[in-house]
Design a protein around this motif. Structure first.
Motif, PDB file in Angstrom:
ATOM      1  N   ILE A  70       0.806  -1.325  -0.067  1.00 13.11           N
ATOM      2  CA  ILE A  70       0.043  -0.105   0.056  1.00 13.11           C
ATOM      3  C   ILE A  70       0.865   1.347  -0.076  1.00 13.11           C
ATOM      4  N   GLU A  71       2.049   1.212   0.227  1.00 12.46           N
ATOM      5  CA  GLU A  71       3.083   2.334   0.079  1.00 12.46           C
ATOM      6  C   GLU A  71       3.289   2.649  -1.425  1.00 12.46           C
ATOM      7  N   HIS A  72       3.048   1.802  -2.438  1.00 17.18           N
ATOM      8  CA  HIS A  72       3.436   2.120  -3.584  1.00 17.18           C
ATOM      9  C   HIS A  72       2.003   2.274  -4.521  1.00 17.18           C
ATOM     10  N   ALA A  91      -6.390 -15.609   0.461  1.00 11.26           N
ATOM     11  CA  ALA A  91      -7.037 -14.536   1.039  1.00 11.26           C
ATOM     12  C   ALA A  91      -6.502 -14.143   2.080  1.00 11.26           C
ATOM     13  N   ILE A  92      -5.722 -14.698   2.899  1.00 16.01           N
ATOM     14  CA  ILE A  92      -4.738 -14.238   3.925  1.00 16.01           C
ATOM     15  C   ILE A  92      -3.706 -13.286   3.656  1.00 16.01           C
ATOM     16  N   ALA A  96      -3.262  -9.075   3.902  1.00  9.98           N
ATOM     17  CA  ALA A  96      -1.878  -8.361   4.292  1.00  9.98           C
ATOM     18  C   ALA A  96      -1.765  -7.083   3.505  1.00  9.98           C
ATOM     19  N   TYR A  97      -1.832  -7.594   2.191  1.00 10.05           N
ATOM     20  CA  TYR A  97      -1.298  -6.686   1.340  1.00 10.05           C
ATOM     21  C   TYR A  97      -2.294  -5.296   1.180  1.00 10.05           C
ATOM     22  N   GLU A  98      -3.637  -5.629   1.326  1.00  5.89           N
ATOM     23  CA  GLU A  98      -4.432  -4.559   1.058  1.00  5.89           C
ATOM     24  C   GLU A  98      -4.980  -3.803   2.370  1.00  5.89           C
ATOM     25  N   ARG A  99      -4.473  -4.209   3.465  1.00  2.00           N
ATOM     26  CA  ARG A  99      -4.855  -3.375   4.917  1.00  2.00           C
ATOM     27  C   ARG A  99      -3.814  -2.913   5.586  1.00  2.00           C
ATOM     28  N   SER A 101       0.424  -1.971   5.940  1.00  2.00           N
ATOM     29  CA  SER A 101       1.768  -1.302   5.577  1.00  2.00           C
ATOM     30  C   SER A 101       2.759  -2.465   5.781  1.00  2.00           C
ATOM     31  N   GLU A 102       3.863  -2.419   5.025  1.00  4.04           N
ATOM     32  CA  GLU A 102       5.120  -3.245   5.158  1.00  4.04           C
ATOM     33  C   GLU A 102       5.819  -3.006   6.619  1.00  4.04           C
ATOM     34  N   GLY A 103       5.581  -1.604   7.006  1.00  4.13           N
ATOM     35  CA  GLY A 103       6.136  -1.330   8.190  1.00  4.13           C
ATOM     36  C   GLY A 103       5.438  -1.910   9.579  1.00  4.13           C
ATOM     37  N   ARG A 104       4.232  -2.380   9.198  1.00  3.45           N
ATOM     38  CA  ARG A 104       3.623  -3.142  10.594  1.00  3.45           C
ATOM     39  C   ARG A 104       3.878  -4.528  10.748  1.00  3.45           C
ATOM     40  N   ALA A 105       3.988  -5.004  11.909  1.00  3.13           N
ATOM     41  CA  ALA A 105       3.896  -6.517  12.201  1.00  3.13           C
ATOM     42  C   ALA A 105       2.975  -7.409  11.653  1.00  3.13           C
ATOM     43  N   ALA A 106       1.634  -6.736  11.661  1.00  2.00           N
ATOM     44  CA  ALA A 106       0.410  -7.516  11.157  1.00  2.00           C
ATOM     45  C   ALA A 106       0.633  -7.803   9.842  1.00  2.00           C
ATOM     46  N   HIS A 107       1.404  -7.122   8.862  1.00  2.00           N
ATOM     47  CA  HIS A 107       1.515  -7.525   7.335  1.00  2.00           C
ATOM     48  C   HIS A 107       2.319  -8.701   7.491  1.00  2.00           C
TER      49      HIS A 107
END
Length: 191
Positions: A70-72, A91-92, A96-99, A101-107
């Motif tokens: 989502i940063e790009h 789906a999982i 991760a990509y839609e919701r 950021s790559e800076g979040r551990a959840a991603h």
């Protein structure tokens, strides 16, 4: 803040002026003067270094969904298409990509969870074939017994000795829990 194209070298505009940022954040802009930077005078602020002459290549055609951080703003010009997202693991990963950021551990945790679900699915699919996965040899349990597993660990100051007591739990634990759950279901169905 609008997304920028990270592949073209355009720097985004600041959301506030430099003076307001300096007043609001102590120490902000301490390295704005190139002479104050540790890399001065070797640092090059030219986005196109000498000898590097290329423009952004033509984008690869695509149809349907492609994973994109989502940063790009856009996809990279070239991307892989060999393993498209599929099933529950897809789906999982899509979540991760839609919701996040790559800076979040959840991603990253969701991407790891998607990989684990994919491994579980492929293992279960292998049981439906004529040659299912051999868990004893593919997890390395047999090699531990036949190729000196214990001898290679003793007296060598290996860094992985700390987590070794957990390895059987992590590797065999899900299979034991699954077998117990299957056994209890069969027992209930028999009654």
């Amino acid at each position: 803040m609008p997304l920028t194209d990270p592949y073209a070298g355009r720097k985004p505009a600041l959301p506030e002026s430099v003076d307001s940022l300096r007043q609001r954040i102590p120490g902000w802009g301490a390295d704005l003067d190139p002479a104050d930077r540790p890399s001065y005078p070797r640092e090059s602020l030219d986005l196109r270094p000498e000898g590097a002459v290329w423009d952004l290549p033509e984008s690869q055609p695509h149809d349907g969904y492609r994973e994109r951080s989502i940063e790009h703003a856009d996809l990279t010009p070239v991307f892989g298409t060999a393993q498209p997202l599929h099933g529950v693991s897809g789906a999982i990963r899509r979540l991760a990509y839609e919701r996040y950021s790559e800076g979040r551990a959840a991603h990253w945790l969701l991407l790891i969870a998607g990989d684990r679900v994919d491994v579980l699915g492929s293992t279960l699919r292998s049981f439906a074939t004529r040659r299912p996965d051999n868990l004893l040899t593919e997890t390395g349990v047999k090699a531990e017994l036949t190729h000196g597993g214990l001898k290679s660990r003793l007296g060598r100051k290996r860094a992985d000795l700390v987590h070794q007591p957990l390895d059987p739990v992590i590797v065999a634990g899900p299979w034991v829990v699954g077998a117990l759950a299957g056994w209890s279901v069969v027992r209930r169905l028999r009654r």
